[in-house]
Scaffold this active site. Structure first.
Site, PDB file in Angstrom:
ATOM      1  N   CYS A 172      37.613  46.414  39.182  1.00  0.00           N
ATOM      2  CA  CYS A 172      38.763  45.998  38.378  1.00  0.00           C
ATOM      3  C   CYS A 172      40.075  46.636  38.827  1.00  0.00           C
ATOM      4  O   CYS A 172      41.150  46.203  38.414  1.00  0.00           O
ATOM      5  CB  CYS A 172      38.506  46.303  36.902  1.00  0.00           C
ATOM      6  SG  CYS A 172      37.122  45.356  36.222  1.00  0.00           S
ATOM      7  N   HIS A 210      45.194  46.001  33.278  1.00  0.00           N
ATOM      8  CA  HIS A 210      43.949  45.287  33.534  1.00  0.00           C
ATOM      9  C   HIS A 210      43.380  44.806  32.201  1.00  0.00           C
ATOM     10  O   HIS A 210      43.364  45.550  31.215  1.00  0.00           O
ATOM     11  CB  HIS A 210      42.966  46.199  34.250  1.00  0.00           C
ATOM     12  CG  HIS A 210      41.556  45.694  34.247  1.00  0.00           C
ATOM     13  ND1 HIS A 210      41.219  44.454  34.720  1.00  0.00           N
ATOM     14  CD2 HIS A 210      40.402  46.268  33.817  1.00  0.00           C
ATOM     15  CE1 HIS A 210      39.919  44.278  34.587  1.00  0.00           C
ATOM     16  NE2 HIS A 210      39.404  45.355  34.045  1.00  0.00           N
ATOM     17  N   ASN A 268      37.690  39.026  31.263  1.00  0.00           N
ATOM     18  CA  ASN A 268      37.887  39.989  32.349  1.00  0.00           C
ATOM     19  C   ASN A 268      37.542  39.318  33.671  1.00  0.00           C
ATOM     20  O   ASN A 268      36.370  39.093  33.971  1.00  0.00           O
ATOM     21  CB  ASN A 268      37.005  41.220  32.117  1.00  0.00           C
ATOM     22  CG  ASN A 268      37.178  42.282  33.187  1.00  0.00           C
ATOM     23  OD1 ASN A 268      37.880  42.081  34.175  1.00  0.00           O
ATOM     24  ND2 ASN A 268      36.545  43.420  32.995  1.00  0.00           N
TER      25      ASN A 268
END
Length: 338
Positions: free
Chosen positions: A122, A263, A293
């Site tokens: 990520c 994020h 996500n």
């Protein structure tokens, strides 16, 4: 022998264009209710996610990356052949080799460009952003394409409710170029890894340690495995710490920021970080409800959301922050220059 050295040529780097792409197919919380023991309220309260985009069978990470890159090139008004380098941040490459960057370069027709993949989960996009920026700042290149792209649905077990509700598929690309006179662009970054966190979030098989076998498939070791509590606790602490570190060493307070683009892993993590930075919510970009996500794709997708909503303008002071598997941690401070 006489060696002639090139003069050092240090310039500042900036983001000059953003392009994104998500596949059209939606996977909603209602859909997941029919697939696994969960419900919309549970997912929304714990993650902030309502829907995510999922590829159709046969669509790969390089396909999403190419669409995002084309969008970025069109917005900048240049051709793929103008690119010097392509960096693809991903944990779901089309295959172990060749790199997704090679596939993207060929599909784009970016003749003359070189490139490579970067794996930081990520945090992949902010890590790749800094690598691209340093290539420009060194004077080596003038046009670097940085892409964050992942097809997370390819490595998710849709019988595991701890992971299948979180992830979606998507890609975002930015062009990095030298700043014009008077522009600031990328200011500073702070990165950290903590490999002790590898046990908390990983895909166990498919590498040299556990090559694909009948046994690894039967044990579902080619899917994401996550200790949700451990990841959450680390992310809440470290996203805020990374943000505070890069701000403090540049003499910046959270209240000085025009836009915070984190994020998109979990809405509660984002809100906790914003509160610690004393940032009003109108300066925090959150689109996890629509995309979930998307791993390396989340920050450029959130950049595009901010642009679409008129929340980014030239001269704005912007902070990016991420935490990912590894564990990987990163924060970037920049001036928006378009």
């Amino acid at each position: 022998m006489s060696l002639t050295l090139k003069p050092r040529n240090t310039v500042r780097a900036k983001i000059s264009a953003v392009g994104t792409y998500v596949p059209p197919r939606l996977l909603t919380n209602a859909d997941l209710e029919r697939m696994v023991a969960t419900n919309d309220q549970w997912i929304t309260e714990r993650t902030g996610i309502r829907e995510r985009h999922i590829v159709e069978k046969g669509v790969a990470t390089s396909d999403l990356a190419v669409e995002a890159a084309r969008c970025c090139l069109a917005k900048r008004g240049i051709e793929a052949s103008d690119l010097d380098t392509i960096i693809v941040a991903t944990v779901t490459p089309d295959m172990l080799f060749p790199s997704s960057a090679c596939l993207v370069q060929d599909k784009l027709g970016a003749k003359g460009a070189w490139g490579f993949d970067l794996s930081a989960a990520c945090s992949g996009f902010p890590y790749a952003l800094q690598v691209g920026a340093k290539l420009v700042e060194s004077g080596a290149h003038k046009k670097v394409m940085v892409i964050g792209a992942d097809v997370m649905s390819s490595i998710i077990d849709y019988t595991d409710r701890t992971t299948c509700v979180i992830f979606g598929d998507g890609a975002g690309a930015v062009l990095i170029e030298p700043c014009e006179e008077g522009e600031v662009g990328l200011i500073d970054f702070w990165h950290e890894i903590d490999g002790s966190g590898a046990v908390s979030l990983n895909m166990p098989a498919g590498g040299s340690l556990l090559p694909a076998s009948h046994e690894t498939v039967d044990k579902k070791q080619h899917f994401v495995h996550q200790d949700g509590q451990a990841v959450y606790k680390f992310a809440v602490r470290k996203m805020a710490e990374a943000a505070e570190t890069v701000l403090s060493r540049n003499g910046i307070e959270g209240s000085d920021l025009n836009c915070f683009i984190p994020h998109q892993a979990n809405k509660r993590i984002i809100l906790s970080t914003a509160e610690r930075l004393k940032l009003p919510l109108e300066r925090v970009v959150i689109n996890i409800d629509r995309f979930g996500n998307t791993t390396a794709g989340t920050i450029p997708l959130a950049m595009n959301t901010a642009l679409e909503e008129g929340r980014l303008k030239k001269g704005d002071l912007v902070l990016l922050a991420s935490v990912g598997a590894g564990f990987t941690v990163g924060a970037t401070l920049l001036r928006w220059e378009f």
